[in-house]
Design a protein around this motif. Structure first.
Motif, PDB file in Angstrom:
ATOM      1  N   ALA A 176      47.818  -5.743  -5.826  1.00 43.42           N
ATOM      2  CA  ALA A 176      48.707  -4.973  -7.023  1.00 43.42           C
ATOM      3  C   ALA A 176      49.826  -4.502  -6.226  1.00 43.42           C
ATOM      4  N   LEU A 236      43.425  -9.775  -6.560  1.00 44.81           N
ATOM      5  CA  LEU A 236      44.781  -9.187  -6.836  1.00 44.81           C
ATOM      6  C   LEU A 236      45.565  -8.437  -5.980  1.00 44.81           C
ATOM      7  N   PRO A 263      57.981  -4.735 -14.878  1.00 50.05           N
ATOM      8  CA  PRO A 263      57.150  -4.853 -16.118  1.00 50.05           C
ATOM      9  C   PRO A 263      55.955  -4.537 -16.049  1.00 50.05           C
ATOM     10  N   ASN A 264      55.192  -4.089 -17.183  1.00 54.63           N
ATOM     11  CA  ASN A 264      53.895  -3.703 -16.910  1.00 54.63           C
ATOM     12  C   ASN A 264      52.958  -4.631 -16.115  1.00 54.63           C
ATOM     13  N   GLY A 265      51.971  -3.809 -15.300  1.00 57.79           N
ATOM     14  CA  GLY A 265      51.111  -4.563 -14.482  1.00 57.79           C
ATOM     15  C   GLY A 265      51.993  -4.887 -13.159  1.00 57.79           C
ATOM     16  N   ALA A 266      53.120  -4.543 -12.966  1.00 56.65           N
ATOM     17  CA  ALA A 266      53.934  -4.718 -11.963  1.00 56.65           C
ATOM     18  C   ALA A 266      53.326  -4.057 -10.417  1.00 56.65           C
ATOM     19  N   GLY A 267      52.669  -2.934 -10.801  1.00 60.91           N
ATOM     20  CA  GLY A 267      52.083  -1.998  -9.239  1.00 60.91           C
ATOM     21  C   GLY A 267      52.773  -0.800  -9.240  1.00 60.91           C
ATOM     22  N   LYS A 268      53.434  -0.278 -10.349  1.00 66.72           N
ATOM     23  CA  LYS A 268      54.138   0.957 -10.316  1.00 66.72           C
ATOM     24  C   LYS A 268      53.209   2.195 -10.022  1.00 66.72           C
ATOM     25  N   SER A 269      52.258   2.222 -11.126  1.00 69.31           N
ATOM     26  CA  SER A 269      51.201   3.453 -11.018  1.00 69.31           C
ATOM     27  C   SER A 269      50.383   3.175  -9.588  1.00 69.31           C
ATOM     28  N   THR A 270      50.365   2.015  -9.218  1.00 71.69           N
ATOM     29  CA  THR A 270      49.228   1.774  -8.178  1.00 71.69           C
ATOM     30  C   THR A 270      50.149   2.351  -6.849  1.00 71.69           C
ATOM     31  N   GLN A 312      50.756   8.478 -15.860  1.00 71.20           N
ATOM     32  CA  GLN A 312      51.401   7.671 -16.943  1.00 71.20           C
ATOM     33  C   GLN A 312      50.605   8.290 -18.400  1.00 71.20           C
ATOM     34  N   PHE A 350      43.185  -5.536  -4.873  1.00 74.26           N
ATOM     35  CA  PHE A 350      41.952  -5.182  -5.803  1.00 74.26           C
ATOM     36  C   PHE A 350      41.377  -6.647  -6.087  1.00 74.26           C
TER      37      PHE A 350
HETATM   38  P1  ADP Z   1      52.040  -0.675 -13.618  1.00 76.89           P
HETATM   39  O1  ADP Z   1      51.863   0.852 -13.327  1.00 76.89           O
HETATM   40  O2  ADP Z   1      53.326  -1.226 -13.062  1.00 76.89           O
HETATM   41  O3  ADP Z   1      51.878  -1.156 -15.118  1.00 76.89           O
HETATM   42  P2  ADP Z   1      49.659  -1.020 -12.223  1.00 76.89           P
HETATM   43  O4  ADP Z   1      49.835  -0.456 -10.991  1.00 76.89           O
HETATM   44  O5  ADP Z   1      48.837   0.097 -13.247  1.00 76.89           O
HETATM   45  O6  ADP Z   1      50.910  -1.389 -12.888  1.00 76.89           O
HETATM   46  O7  ADP Z   1      48.692  -2.131 -11.891  1.00 76.89           O
HETATM   47  C1  ADP Z   1      49.021  -3.223 -11.189  1.00 76.89           C
HETATM   48  C2  ADP Z   1      47.783  -4.237 -11.294  1.00 76.89           C
HETATM   49  O8  ADP Z   1      46.974  -3.662 -10.568  1.00 76.89           O
HETATM   50  C3  ADP Z   1      47.391  -4.582 -12.779  1.00 76.89           C
HETATM   51  O9  ADP Z   1      47.225  -6.109 -12.633  1.00 76.89           O
HETATM   52  C4  ADP Z   1      46.157  -3.779 -12.805  1.00 76.89           C
HETATM   53  O10 ADP Z   1      45.447  -4.436 -13.762  1.00 76.89           O
HETATM   54  C5  ADP Z   1      45.757  -3.645 -11.271  1.00 76.89           C
HETATM   55  N1  ADP Z   1      44.956  -2.681 -11.092  1.00 76.89           N
HETATM   56  C6  ADP Z   1      45.349  -1.384 -11.085  1.00 76.89           C
HETATM   57  N2  ADP Z   1      44.330  -0.393 -10.660  1.00 76.89           N
HETATM   58  C7  ADP Z   1      43.177  -1.138 -10.581  1.00 76.89           C
HETATM   59  C8  ADP Z   1      41.879  -0.956 -10.042  1.00 76.89           C
HETATM   60  N3  ADP Z   1      41.619   0.345  -9.940  1.00 76.89           N
HETATM   61  N4  ADP Z   1      40.972  -2.046 -10.047  1.00 76.89           N
HETATM   62  C9  ADP Z   1      41.355  -3.041 -10.127  1.00 76.89           C
HETATM   63  N5  ADP Z   1      42.700  -3.635 -10.472  1.00 76.89           N
HETATM   64  C10 ADP Z   1      43.616  -2.630 -10.811  1.00 76.89           C
END
Ligand code: ADP
Ligand code: MG
Length: 302
Positions: free
Chosen positions: A27, A25, A46-53, A94, A22
């Protein structure tokens, strides 16, 4: 890094060097892992690790910039969530997604309906016209189908016992947060998936609700469902998972047996690490620490 242990059984999901960027970044950064049929694998970090992505990339909600998502040996990266659902991949979100104005039963029926639409070969996959055509041509069959779907949805709701059964006809918005999350899982199950991806299913749940969720996931696993789980509560992860994948800053920093991963210095560093403190990463270090070590987790349940 802990070496990934060899899987027994055949591989249902094989993720190869999957990357998602992104802007500046990364992700998800060249992540590899696989899930064998019938296995539960957890993704922590940790939060922001990329799990949901990562989940978005595996379920067609987002497309990887690089890499392959192999389902049963075929690369499915970039195909739509609907088509992936038809191939047996279902997920929850989530932050929970239910249709607030629809009843519990109707929410679950939506899952069942999507399955039917895609399962019927020869009919157009989407569009109101195909629905009308079917209604005109096969009313009796359609009625029987509806009844079967309803019975199926009710059976799935029954799995959640007194939590959902008495509330079947209530609008989802009237339910507690925990119950709305249960509805979402019920809807995913109505797709009759082969693989279920659960994104923090116990977030916001108290201890007894979490224990119930653990029991449900264990039951789904013993039914033969393949499960990919994002979860912060480490005791749950330890009890359910054959393998654990640890992400930090988009990268796989460890993978392997739960006990081995838990004691991996890189994993402990990711949760305790100073680099996040005061930095930009949206990390809740306190929660991470509490949940990494189950001996102190009890005191700090969300
Ligand atoms: P987790 O689920 O592990 O907490 P995420 O997958 O939600 O982490 O996010 C991983 C990183 O990607 C974070 O820094 C988040 O801000 C960034 N991110 C996630 N989705 C987007 C998006 N659509 N656009 C820009 N950045 C994103
Ligand atoms: Mg997330």
């Amino acid at each position: 890094m802990t070496q990934a242990t060899t899987h027994s059984g055949d591989i249902l999901l094989d993720v190869r060097r999957v990357t998602r960027r992104f802007d500046g970044l990364i992700a998800v950064d060249s992540v590899n892992f696989s899930v064998a049929r019938g296995e539960c694998v957890s993704v922590i970090g940790p939060n922001g690790a990329g799990k949901s992505t990562l989940f978005n990339l595996l379920t067609g909600m987002d497309v990887p910039d690089e890499g392959e998502v192999r389902l049963d040996g075929e690369n499915v990266a970039g195909i739509s969530p609907e088509r992936l659902a038809a191939r047996g991949v279902a997920r929850t979100f989530q932050h929970g997604r239910v249709f607030g104005n629809l009843s519990v039963l109707d929410n679950v029926l939506i899952g069942a309906h999507s399955r039917l639409k895609f399962a019927r070969p020869g009919w157009p996959v989407v569009g109101a016209f195909s629905e009308v055509l079917r209604a005109l041509m096969r009313p009796a069959t359609l009625r029987r189908e509806e009844e079967a779907l309803r019975a199926d949805a009710e059976a799935i709701i029954a799995r959640f016992g007194t939590r959902l059964t008495p509330r079947m006809d209530q609008p989802a918005h009237s339910l507690s947060y925990a119950n709305r999350r249960r509805v979402e899982i019920a809807r995913a199950l109505a797709l009759r998936p082969r693989m279920l991806l659960l994104d923090e299913p116990t977030a916001g749940m108290n201890e007894s609700e979490t224990a119930e969720m653990l029991e449900l996931i264990a039951e789904l696993k013993s039914d033969g469902l393949t499960i990919l789980l994002i979860e912060h509560k480490l005791d749950l992860v330890m009890r359910l998972s054959a393998h654990v994948l640890v992400l930090d800053n988009g990268r796989k920093i460890a993978a392997g047996l739960p006990d081995v991963v838990r004691n991996d210095p890189a994993v402990i560093e990711a949760y305790l690490g100073h680099r996040h403190v005061g930095g930009k990463a949206p990390v809740s270090n306190d929660a991470g620490v509490a949940r990494l070590d189950p001996s102190i987790a009890g005191a700090q349940h969300a």
